[in-house]
Design an enzyme around this catalytic site. Sequence first.
Site, mmCIF file in Angstrom:
data_model
loop_
_atom_site.group_PDB
_atom_site.id
_atom_site.type_symbol
_atom_site.label_atom_id
_atom_site.label_comp_id
_atom_site.label_asym_id
_atom_site.label_seq_id
_atom_site.Cartn_x
_atom_site.Cartn_y
_atom_site.Cartn_z
ATOM 1 N N GLU A 1 0.825 -1.206 0.000
ATOM 2 C CA GLU A 1 0.000 0.000 0.000
ATOM 3 C C GLU A 1 0.865 1.265 0.000
ATOM 4 O OE1 GLU A 1 -2.310 -3.268 2.109
ATOM 5 O OE2 GLU A 1 -0.246 -2.537 2.140
ATOM 6 N N CYS B 1 -0.169 1.036 7.180
ATOM 7 C CA CYS B 1 -0.729 1.325 5.870
ATOM 8 C C CYS B 1 -2.073 2.042 5.986
ATOM 9 C CB CYS B 1 -0.863 0.044 5.064
ATOM 10 S SG CYS B 1 0.738 -0.661 4.629
#
Length: 165
Positions: A64, A95
């Site tokens: 991510e 993330c």
Amino acid sequence: MELITSTLDENDHRLLRRAIDLATENVTAGGGGPFGCVVARDGVILAEGKNRVVEDNDPTAHAEIVAIRTACSRLGHFQLEGAVIYSSTLPCPMCLSAILWARPAAIVYGASAEDAAAVGFDDAAFYAELSRDPSERKLPVLQALHAEALEPLRAWAKSPTRVEY
């Protein structure tokens, strides 16, 4: 772009499948982490990311984060307004925090934190740790130099050139 509700369409499934494929490719290509991510806006892929933690010796190189960095760089902006993050697994706390700062419209994910924990990843434990008061966490969190640390915050608050985010 219309905000995604509880109903996902075939385009959302296509983009999530791409994130899952990236995760699988990463593992089969030589032992990378089993995580993939796609950042898309209006069904168009802006960026893709694979977990690069081991490859880069970088604990922040999650799929991510890699995808967000690439998408923001391509867009020339630090926010992903109107974009959707498609992640092969529920984003970990790091993330998720980066995603929240990027301000996309939604997150769509495949596997859960419990699924990741079942194969040895700490995501669920990190979520639990973050829910504790800082004084009760396993990793000591100690505050110092509070008055001095307020100075850069005050300077930013007064700056006529500050960029809000």
